[in-house]
Design a protein around this motif. Structure first.
Motif, PDB file in Angstrom:
ATOM      1  N   LYS A  77       0.748  -1.295   0.117  1.00  0.00           N
ATOM      2  CA  LYS A  77       0.048  -0.396  -0.255  1.00  0.00           C
ATOM      3  C   LYS A  77       0.780   1.457  -0.030  1.00  0.00           C
ATOM      4  CE  LYS A  77      -3.289   2.659   2.511  1.00  0.00           C
ATOM      5  NZ  LYS A  77      -4.516   1.713   3.725  1.00  0.00           N
ATOM      6  N   ALA A  78       1.671   1.166   0.990  1.00  0.00           N
ATOM      7  CA  ALA A  78       2.530   2.242   0.969  1.00  0.00           C
ATOM      8  C   ALA A  78       3.847   2.959  -0.410  1.00  0.00           C
ATOM      9  CB  ALA A  78       3.670   2.136   1.952  1.00  0.00           C
ATOM     10  N   PRO A 113       0.715   2.302  -4.252  1.00  0.00           N
ATOM     11  CA  PRO A 113       0.252   3.349  -3.950  1.00  0.00           C
ATOM     12  C   PRO A 113      -1.148   2.649  -2.711  1.00  0.00           C
ATOM     13  CG  PRO A 113      -0.630   3.364  -6.156  1.00  0.00           C
ATOM     14  CD  PRO A 113       0.376   1.944  -6.080  1.00  0.00           C
ATOM     15  N   LEU A 114      -1.708   3.404  -2.054  1.00  0.00           N
ATOM     16  CA  LEU A 114      -2.746   2.822  -0.994  1.00  0.00           C
ATOM     17  C   LEU A 114      -2.992   4.816  -0.207  1.00  0.00           C
ATOM     18  CD1 LEU A 114      -2.760  -0.569  -0.366  1.00  0.00           C
ATOM     19  CD2 LEU A 114      -4.182   0.089  -2.094  1.00  0.00           C
ATOM     20  N   PRO A 115      -4.344   4.651   0.716  1.00  0.00           N
ATOM     21  CA  PRO A 115      -4.682   5.703   1.601  1.00  0.00           C
ATOM     22  C   PRO A 115      -4.220   4.935   2.877  1.00  0.00           C
ATOM     23  CG  PRO A 115      -7.012   4.447   1.033  1.00  0.00           C
ATOM     24  CD  PRO A 115      -5.496   3.724  -0.024  1.00  0.00           C
ATOM     25  N   VAL A 116      -4.247   6.195   4.054  1.00  0.00           N
ATOM     26  CA  VAL A 116      -3.954   5.094   5.664  1.00  0.00           C
ATOM     27  C   VAL A 116      -5.374   5.681   5.408  1.00  0.00           C
ATOM     28  CG1 VAL A 116      -3.268   6.073   7.932  1.00  0.00           C
ATOM     29  CG2 VAL A 116      -2.055   6.634   5.511  1.00  0.00           C
ATOM     30  N   SER A 117      -4.828   3.911   7.002  1.00  0.00           N
ATOM     31  CA  SER A 117      -6.532   2.997   7.245  1.00  0.00           C
ATOM     32  C   SER A 117      -6.447   3.015   8.829  1.00  0.00           C
ATOM     33  CB  SER A 117      -6.317   1.987   6.952  1.00  0.00           C
ATOM     34  OG  SER A 117      -5.501   0.953   6.928  1.00  0.00           O
ATOM     35  N   ASP A 118      -7.008   2.493   9.377  1.00  0.00           N
ATOM     36  CA  ASP A 118      -7.578   2.736  10.875  1.00  0.00           C
ATOM     37  C   ASP A 118      -6.877   1.352  11.477  1.00  0.00           C
ATOM     38  OD1 ASP A 118      -9.273   1.351   9.783  1.00  0.00           O
ATOM     39  OD2 ASP A 118     -10.976   2.254  11.845  1.00  0.00           O
ATOM     40  N   GLY A 119      -6.467   0.305  10.642  1.00  0.00           N
ATOM     41  CA  GLY A 119      -5.654  -1.135  11.340  1.00  0.00           C
ATOM     42  C   GLY A 119      -6.672  -1.723  11.214  1.00  0.00           C
ATOM     43  N   VAL A 120      -7.843  -1.780   9.922  1.00  0.00           N
ATOM     44  CA  VAL A 120      -8.860  -2.920   9.487  1.00  0.00           C
ATOM     45  C   VAL A 120      -8.886  -2.623   7.432  1.00  0.00           C
ATOM     46  CG1 VAL A 120     -10.259  -3.611  11.510  1.00  0.00           C
ATOM     47  CG2 VAL A 120     -10.793  -1.349  10.051  1.00  0.00           C
ATOM     48  N   SER A 161       1.361   7.847   1.729  1.00  0.00           N
ATOM     49  CA  SER A 161       2.444   6.626   2.051  1.00  0.00           C
ATOM     50  C   SER A 161       3.457   6.957   3.021  1.00  0.00           C
ATOM     51  CB  SER A 161       3.710   6.987   0.646  1.00  0.00           C
ATOM     52  OG  SER A 161       4.266   5.975   0.399  1.00  0.00           O
ATOM     53  N   LEU A 162       3.856   8.110   3.661  1.00  0.00           N
ATOM     54  CA  LEU A 162       4.711   7.681   5.038  1.00  0.00           C
ATOM     55  C   LEU A 162       4.098   8.307   5.956  1.00  0.00           C
ATOM     56  CD1 LEU A 162       7.067  11.358   3.693  1.00  0.00           C
ATOM     57  CD2 LEU A 162       7.533   9.065   3.326  1.00  0.00           C
ATOM     58  N   LEU A 212       3.066   1.785   9.397  1.00  0.00           N
ATOM     59  CA  LEU A 212       3.547   0.616   9.704  1.00  0.00           C
ATOM     60  C   LEU A 212       5.050   0.537  10.274  1.00  0.00           C
ATOM     61  CD1 LEU A 212       3.919  -2.203   8.085  1.00  0.00           C
ATOM     62  CD2 LEU A 212       5.092  -0.940   6.507  1.00  0.00           C
ATOM     63  N   THR A 213       5.871   1.683  11.085  1.00  0.00           N
ATOM     64  CA  THR A 213       6.650   1.017  11.478  1.00  0.00           C
ATOM     65  C   THR A 213       6.700   1.028  12.723  1.00  0.00           C
ATOM     66  OG1 THR A 213       7.217   3.176  10.998  1.00  0.00           O
ATOM     67  CG2 THR A 213       8.536   1.363   9.550  1.00  0.00           C
TER      68      THR A 213
END
Length: 790
Positions: free
Chosen positions: A497-498, A528-535, A565-566, A572-573
């Motif tokens: 995703k990132a 690519p991909l948008p930030v999600s809340d863990g689900v 992306s960042l 993720l980290t």
């Protein structure tokens, strides 16, 4: 209850009056047992149980002070009493009262009246089997030890399986003592330290504990005098022990049990199979393969072509097939796995080609055997395909790799055709197609795999990569988001995703800024991909959390995809990766928790502190947390930090890239990948001489590292104008990986500089074709992590 108490008082008075009259006592016991048997025959189980329990009351008189200890029974009275002990729990079981059945067995085993060894073994076996049949996994109430000294000498079972295992161990001890006693009676006397030779008066010293060292020409040892009933009893005890330890998940103890069983039955094939399976459960894979090979030898030795061996014929390929799976998944001995899979395939082919006539008269049985053969063939081709695929990634020459890849695809296709309902066959075939860049076939196979089983995270990951290879980044993001709904902690899904978001950001025109480096290539391998809340879904709370946090100055000139992306990499980290292990690294313990909702100044300060901390610790050995992680997780964490460094480098965020490289070096034992990434950073900073030194340093450790060869050749060609050396490096890189489009592109530039315009045009066309089918993440990274079961 009143009638029961009256019967107990009556039994106590009778037992007190019958202490000195064994004959009358025996008559009374016979009368009670006869009545109980009659009640049992007519189906009046409750009355029969009541009569059987009366025998115990008559013997020890219901006295809580232990009257049975002074009451001596003759042989016939003891036999009647043992009959009552054995029959009472069985009647409780017939009535469906399992609790009272187990309680009756426990009372019988703790009875103060001496009983025979055979009766005690029967009680132990029956009680253990009842416990195993009703095993529900609940823990027993914690028992308080009377004192620490006593607790060291007692073992308290925690559940039904452990109690059953303890009972079977007691039974095994009793049975083996009898077995060994009869064996010793059949051997020469152990009391004499020396044995006399048949040939003359010469005396030979022999160790009584090691009679097998005695020369065969001097002594003749008779076979052990053991009945078949005793052997069957001992074998049944060992079978029950195997089941009990398997239910209790005590595999090391299981290994010891089956090894003890082999002492008495060395030629028993079923015992050798149990040895192999118990070694697999105990994760002693090397010894398990040795045991399976011994099973194969015993099978060939004891095999007989009879109708009774039909089941054995069908099961024959399982032994080499299981050994092949262990070699492939656990021991990483790919060549041995391929050889064993070929043996299994030959065993199946023998039955199919008609070398063995099963003579199956029943049509249903014949259909069942044919279906079984088909599934076995599919499994054999599957293992062979995975084995050839792994071998193709280990060889160096292009010809060998191409041949092995063709073998891999051929066997996986056969496996998928034979068993179209297995999602793993379709998934592994999709991976094989993706490695050779046949993306259309790979897409078809991965969609079949998802239609059969949508709960596998790697299937969603491969589908996202294949869509990114077709430059459909938005669709790839949607697929990965769908996978994150079911697998919110999957690191590779977040990584794809990132990278997809970063690729979309780099492919669009950006604002001019001195902080943004212009060295990113046009075909940068990102996604690519948008930030999600863990689900896997974007939420307003998560968006507001990031909106409230001030971004560094580098983010101010980026588009939405670059910022997302960042932020995805931050999640993720800082959130996903810490869930890989329970413990925290020493660096994180010292620095504390750095959440993503810090203020702008705090964010910059935190990044500086963390980078300085990593620079301070990067020369230290690997942290202790890695000792509890398997290598696959360590590899994944290293890949995440390296990809993060690559994205930050291309986005011009050199400080973050430097920090990510230092973090990756912690998980890189040889440190050549982090050194390569540092070389890219120096190249983007405008230091080609430093960069080429770092690339050469990587090549001194890993001469076949294709990215370093391509990067070094680019500097030699474009800056130092050393075209001959660049041509050598690029030729070597393409010999190792012919699908590297960057190598073909650089080779086209070198050939054009040397005047070979026709060859240069061909190289550019090849690079263009390969770039159009290149995913944002190398598929081989996934292929290295897969096994035959996932």
């Amino acid at each position: 209850m009143e009638n029961v108490e009256k019967d107990k008082m009556k039994a106590q008075r009778l037992s007190e009056s019958l202490h000195d009259t064994p004959y009358r006592r025996r008559l009374l016991l016979q009368a009670v047992i006869t009545r109980a048997e009659l009640e049992d025959r007519v189906g009046n189980f409750e009355e029969a149980i009541h009569c059987y329990e009366q025998t115990g009351w008559y013997i020890h008189g219901g006295s809580p002070s232990g009257g049975a200890a002074v009451l001596k029974l003759d042989a016939e009275s003891r036999s009647l009493y043992e009959t009552a002990l054995l029959r009472t729990p069985e009647l409780y079981l017939k009535c469906g009262n399992i609790r009272f059945c187990i309680a009756a067995y426990r009372r019988s085993l703790t009875s103060p009246v001496p009983i025979s060894d055979s009766t005690k073994r029967q009680l132990l076996i029956r009680c253990g089997r009842v416990l195993l049949s009703t095993c529900c996994g609940e823990q027993y109430p914690r028992w308080q030890m009377p004192s620490p000294d006593v607790s060291m000498s007692l073992y308290v079972p925690q559940n039904e399986a452990e109690e059953a295992a303890l009972l079977f161990l007691l039974c095994e001890r009793s049975a083996t003592e009898i077995f060994d006693r009869k064996r010793r009676l059949s051997l020469p006397s152990e009391s004499a330290p020396e044995l006399k030779s048949k040939a003359g008066s010469k005396r030979i010293s022999v160790d009584p504990k090691n009679v097998s060292n005695v020369p065969e020409q001097d002594f003749t040892l008779t076979s052990p005098i053991t009945s078949s009933a005793e052997e069957e009893e001992l074998l049944s005890v060992y079978s029950d022990l195997c089941l009990a330890f398997t239910r209790a998940h005590h595999y090391p103890m299981l290994v010891e049990v089956v090894e003890r069983a082999l002492i008495y039955h060395m030629d028993d094939l079923s015992l050798w199979i149990k040895v192999a399976l118990s070694l697999v459960g105990a994760k002693r894979y090397k010894h398990a393969v040795i045991a399976l090979k011994e099973c194969m030898k015993l099978y060939k030795t004891n095999f007989a072509k009879t109708l009774e061996e039909t089941h054995a014929l069908i099961q024959a390929p399982f032994l080499p097939l299981l050994a092949a799976k262990i070699c492939l998944d656990n021991l990483h001995k790919t060549k041995d796995a391929v050889e064993l899979a070929k043996i299994a395939l030959g065993e199946v082919d023998r039955f199919i080609c008609g070398d063995v006539d099963l003579s199956l008269d029943s049509t249903e049985m014949r259909l069942e055997v044919e279906q079984h053969r088909t599934l076995l063939l599919a499994q054999c081709h599957h293992i062979l395909g995975l084995g050839y695929g792994k071998l193709s990634r280990e060889v160096r020459t292009f010809t060998e790799r191409q041949h092995l890849q063709e073998e891999c695809i051929q066997h996986l296709e056969q496996a998928a055709q034979l068993d179209s309902s297995n999602h793993l066959f379709a998934f592994h075939l999709a991976l094989a197609y993706a490695e050779v860049r046949e993306n259309a076939k790979a897409l078809e196979c991965i969609r079949i795999s998802l239609s059969l089983h949508s709960g596998q995270a790697l299937s969603w990951l491969v589908l996202g990569l294949l869509l990114s290879a077709r430059k459909q980044y938005s669709e790839s993001i949607q697929v990965v988001d769908a996978g994150l709904i079911e697998h919110p902690d999957n690191v590779l899904l977040w990584l794809v995703k990132a990278k997809a978001l970063a690729t979309m950001s780099l492919s669009q025109p950006r604002k001019e800024s001195p902080n943004i480096s212009q060295c990113a290539p046009a075909n940068c391998p990102l996604s690519p991909l948008p930030v999600s809340d863990g689900v896997g879904s974007t939420t307003s709370s998560n968006a507001s959390l990031w909106a409230n946090s001030a971004l560094p100055s580098e983010l101010a000139v980026m588009d939405f995809n670059g910022q997302e992306s960042l932020r995805t990499f931050e999640h993720l980290t800082q959130v996903v990766l810490p869930r890989l292990h329970e413990s925290v690294s020493p660096i994180q313990e010292e620095e504390g928790d750095y959440s993503s909702n810090a203020s702008g100044d705090q964010t910059v300060t935190i990044w500086g502190q963390r980078m300085a901390s990593f620079e301070e610790h990067q020369e230290l050995p690997v942290p202790h947390i890695l000792t509890s992680l398997d290598m696959s997780r360590v590899d994944v964490e290293r890949i995440v930090w390296l990809e993060y460094a690559e994205i930050c480098t291309y986005l011009g965020m050199h400080e973050r890239a430097n920090f990510a490289i230092a973090a990756a070096a912690v998980f890189d034992s040889i440190a050549f990948e982090s050194t390569y990434q540092r070389g890219i950073l120096e190249e983007c900073k405008g230091n080609p001489s430093t960069a080429v030194e770092l690339f050469e340093k990587v090549l001194s450790v890993q001469p076949n590292h294709v990215p370093s060869l391509v990067r070094a050749a680019s500097i030699y060609s474009n800056i130092q104008h050393d075209f001959a050396r660049a041509h050598t490096y690029l030729t070597q890189a393409l010999r190792i990986d012919s699908t590297c489009h960057e190598a073909w592109y650089q080779l086209g530039l070198v050939l054009a500089s040397q005047g070979s315009h026709d060859k240069s045009c061909d190289a550019f066309l090849t690079a263009l074709d390969l770039e159009q089918t290149a995913p944002i993440l190398d598929v081989s990274l996934i292929s290295k992590q897969i096994t035959s079961s996932r």
